[in-house]
Design a protein around this motif. Sequence first.
Motif, PDB file in Angstrom:
ATOM      1  N   GLN A  99       0.808  -1.219   0.037  1.00 58.14           N
ATOM      2  CA  GLN A  99       0.122   0.067   0.187  1.00 58.14           C
ATOM      3  C   GLN A  99       0.904   1.262  -0.001  1.00 58.14           C
ATOM      4  O   GLN A  99       0.734   2.240  -0.858  1.00 58.14           O
ATOM      5  N   ALA A 100       1.965   1.096   0.767  1.00 57.94           N
ATOM      6  CA  ALA A 100       2.781   2.485   1.246  1.00 57.94           C
ATOM      7  C   ALA A 100       3.482   2.592  -0.420  1.00 57.94           C
ATOM      8  O   ALA A 100       3.680   3.735  -0.877  1.00 57.94           O
ATOM      9  N   TRP A 101       3.945   1.395  -0.937  1.00 52.81           N
ATOM     10  CA  TRP A 101       4.746   1.617  -2.281  1.00 52.81           C
ATOM     11  C   TRP A 101       3.707   2.096  -3.300  1.00 52.81           C
ATOM     12  O   TRP A 101       4.238   2.810  -4.120  1.00 52.81           O
ATOM     13  N   GLN A 102       2.541   1.761  -3.331  1.00 51.84           N
ATOM     14  CA  GLN A 102       1.634   2.307  -4.474  1.00 51.84           C
ATOM     15  C   GLN A 102       1.383   3.637  -4.004  1.00 51.84           C
ATOM     16  O   GLN A 102       1.698   4.412  -5.344  1.00 51.84           O
ATOM     17  N   ARG A 103       1.418   4.467  -2.902  1.00 55.09           N
ATOM     18  CA  ARG A 103       1.355   5.920  -2.759  1.00 55.09           C
ATOM     19  C   ARG A 103       2.843   6.362  -3.274  1.00 55.09           C
ATOM     20  O   ARG A 103       2.709   7.432  -3.916  1.00 55.09           O
ATOM     21  N   ILE A 104       3.888   5.904  -2.854  1.00 56.43           N
ATOM     22  CA  ILE A 104       4.991   6.440  -3.325  1.00 56.43           C
ATOM     23  C   ILE A 104       5.344   6.417  -4.535  1.00 56.43           C
ATOM     24  O   ILE A 104       5.559   7.579  -5.155  1.00 56.43           O
ATOM     25  N   ALA A 105       4.962   5.148  -5.350  1.00 60.89           N
ATOM     26  CA  ALA A 105       5.123   5.227  -6.733  1.00 60.89           C
ATOM     27  C   ALA A 105       4.316   6.247  -7.558  1.00 60.89           C
ATOM     28  O   ALA A 105       4.906   7.025  -8.583  1.00 60.89           O
ATOM     29  N   ALA A 106       2.987   6.583  -7.013  1.00 58.07           N
ATOM     30  CA  ALA A 106       2.027   7.230  -7.652  1.00 58.07           C
ATOM     31  C   ALA A 106       2.758   8.988  -7.322  1.00 58.07           C
ATOM     32  O   ALA A 106       2.349   9.659  -8.441  1.00 58.07           O
ATOM     33  N   ALA A 107       3.265   9.164  -6.387  1.00 57.55           N
ATOM     34  CA  ALA A 107       3.638  10.284  -6.045  1.00 57.55           C
ATOM     35  C   ALA A 107       5.104  10.720  -6.817  1.00 57.55           C
ATOM     36  O   ALA A 107       5.235  11.840  -7.321  1.00 57.55           O
ATOM     37  N   GLN A 108       5.771   9.688  -6.907  1.00 55.41           N
ATOM     38  CA  GLN A 108       6.958   9.967  -7.722  1.00 55.41           C
ATOM     39  C   GLN A 108       7.367   8.679  -8.500  1.00 55.41           C
ATOM     40  O   GLN A 108       8.098   7.901  -8.178  1.00 55.41           O
ATOM     41  N   PRO A 109       7.030   8.761  -9.875  1.00 50.75           N
ATOM     42  CA  PRO A 109       7.001   7.416 -10.604  1.00 50.75           C
ATOM     43  C   PRO A 109       8.431   7.331 -11.129  1.00 50.75           C
ATOM     44  O   PRO A 109       9.034   5.965 -11.315  1.00 50.75           O
ATOM     45  N   ARG A 110       9.372   7.902 -10.807  1.00 47.89           N
ATOM     46  CA  ARG A 110      10.883   7.775 -10.820  1.00 47.89           C
ATOM     47  C   ARG A 110      11.398   6.733  -9.977  1.00 47.89           C
ATOM     48  O   ARG A 110      12.148   6.079 -10.447  1.00 47.89           O
ATOM     49  N   ILE A 111      10.942   6.791  -8.902  1.00 45.53           N
ATOM     50  CA  ILE A 111      11.225   5.846  -7.736  1.00 45.53           C
ATOM     51  C   ILE A 111      10.782   4.446  -8.259  1.00 45.53           C
ATOM     52  O   ILE A 111      11.523   3.373  -8.056  1.00 45.53           O
ATOM     53  N   ALA A 112       9.606   4.182  -8.513  1.00 47.85           N
ATOM     54  CA  ALA A 112       9.307   2.934  -9.249  1.00 47.85           C
ATOM     55  C   ALA A 112      10.041   2.395 -10.536  1.00 47.85           C
ATOM     56  O   ALA A 112      10.214   1.380 -10.411  1.00 47.85           O
ATOM     57  N   LYS A 113      10.345   3.419 -11.171  1.00 53.01           N
ATOM     58  CA  LYS A 113      11.456   3.012 -12.341  1.00 53.01           C
ATOM     59  C   LYS A 113      12.705   2.566 -12.013  1.00 53.01           C
ATOM     60  O   LYS A 113      13.123   1.684 -12.486  1.00 53.01           O
ATOM     61  N   TYR A 114      13.253   3.489 -10.996  1.00 51.31           N
ATOM     62  CA  TYR A 114      14.433   3.117 -10.257  1.00 51.31           C
ATOM     63  C   TYR A 114      14.228   1.520  -9.723  1.00 51.31           C
ATOM     64  O   TYR A 114      15.347   0.699 -10.012  1.00 51.31           O
ATOM     65  N   GLN A 115      13.183   1.483  -8.724  1.00 45.17           N
ATOM     66  CA  GLN A 115      13.177  -0.199  -8.258  1.00 45.17           C
ATOM     67  C   GLN A 115      13.001  -1.264  -9.380  1.00 45.17           C
ATOM     68  O   GLN A 115      13.644  -2.205  -9.084  1.00 45.17           O
ATOM     69  N   SER A 116      12.628  -0.991 -10.535  1.00 43.07           N
ATOM     70  CA  SER A 116      12.405  -1.641 -11.547  1.00 43.07           C
ATOM     71  C   SER A 116      13.547  -2.334 -12.108  1.00 43.07           C
ATOM     72  O   SER A 116      13.835  -3.527 -12.751  1.00 43.07           O
ATOM     73  N   LYS A 117      14.756  -1.502 -11.977  1.00 45.77           N
ATOM     74  CA  LYS A 117      16.077  -1.858 -12.469  1.00 45.77           C
ATOM     75  C   LYS A 117      16.824  -2.586 -11.485  1.00 45.77           C
ATOM     76  O   LYS A 117      17.964  -3.073 -11.714  1.00 45.77           O
ATOM     77  N   SER A 118      16.279  -2.990 -10.359  1.00 44.53           N
ATOM     78  CA  SER A 118      17.083  -3.518  -9.355  1.00 44.53           C
ATOM     79  C   SER A 118      16.654  -5.046  -9.032  1.00 44.53           C
ATOM     80  O   SER A 118      15.403  -5.250  -9.034  1.00 44.53           O
ATOM     81  N   ASP A 119      17.465  -5.803  -8.651  1.00 45.19           N
ATOM     82  CA  ASP A 119      17.192  -7.236  -8.237  1.00 45.19           C
ATOM     83  C   ASP A 119      16.411  -7.580  -6.758  1.00 45.19           C
ATOM     84  O   ASP A 119      15.962  -8.350  -6.399  1.00 45.19           O
ATOM     85  N   ARG A 120      16.540  -6.352  -6.212  1.00 48.72           N
ATOM     86  CA  ARG A 120      16.248  -6.581  -4.635  1.00 48.72           C
ATOM     87  C   ARG A 120      14.946  -5.611  -4.368  1.00 48.72           C
ATOM     88  O   ARG A 120      14.937  -4.550  -4.962  1.00 48.72           O
ATOM     89  N   GLU A 121      14.149  -5.846  -3.535  1.00 49.82           N
ATOM     90  CA  GLU A 121      13.227  -4.986  -3.093  1.00 49.82           C
ATOM     91  C   GLU A 121      13.599  -4.060  -2.130  1.00 49.82           C
ATOM     92  O   GLU A 121      14.127  -4.301  -1.124  1.00 49.82           O
ATOM     93  N   TYR A 122      13.318  -2.704  -2.459  1.00 47.38           N
ATOM     94  CA  TYR A 122      13.764  -1.959  -1.630  1.00 47.38           C
ATOM     95  C   TYR A 122      12.905  -1.635  -0.271  1.00 47.38           C
ATOM     96  O   TYR A 122      11.739  -1.744  -0.341  1.00 47.38           O
ATOM     97  N   PRO A 123      13.583  -1.566   0.719  1.00 50.48           N
ATOM     98  CA  PRO A 123      12.841  -1.513   2.150  1.00 50.48           C
ATOM     99  C   PRO A 123      12.213   0.004   2.140  1.00 50.48           C
ATOM    100  O   PRO A 123      12.479   1.036   1.883  1.00 50.48           O
ATOM    101  N   VAL A 124      10.701  -0.296   2.888  1.00 47.82           N
ATOM    102  CA  VAL A 124      10.027   1.200   2.947  1.00 47.82           C
ATOM    103  C   VAL A 124      10.132   1.232   4.481  1.00 47.82           C
ATOM    104  O   VAL A 124       9.595   0.272   5.145  1.00 47.82           O
TER     105      VAL A 124
END
Length: 154
Positions: free
Chosen positions: A123-148
Amino acid sequence: MTQKQQAGKRRPGTPGAFSRWMQHTMNARMNRKVRRGQGSFMGMDVLVLHTVGSRSGQPRETPLAWFADGTDSWLVVASGGGSRHPDWHDNLMAQPGRAAVELPGRDAVPVAPHRLDGADRAQAWQRIAAAQPRIAKYQSKSDREYPVVRLTKR
């Protein structure tokens, strides 16, 4: 390759001396901006996270993008350049009782960190990604899940 050449070679993903100096310089500059009440960078709100070094015991101040999470609660993402958890995350989790946040133009406030998992993180990640799509793009390039991490005022 000689032994001397191998000794001077650094591990992949570790910063060199210049990039470490540059990071410290940029962090100090951003911390000053936050303290002057100018807490934004590239369209993201920025706070200063106060932690204590997990090995050194020294105070640390790190500027981080944050996302609102109700009253007196902030979300931060531990991206760490994509390859590993950043030092501030390790310090925060090692000594959670010594953490504080400084918002633009305000004094530091003690906080309690809580790493989000499962549905809470999603839920938190969806709000973060909606507010800043570049963070979601950044996450998609990594092999690990970023801690929130949720930081709640103590």
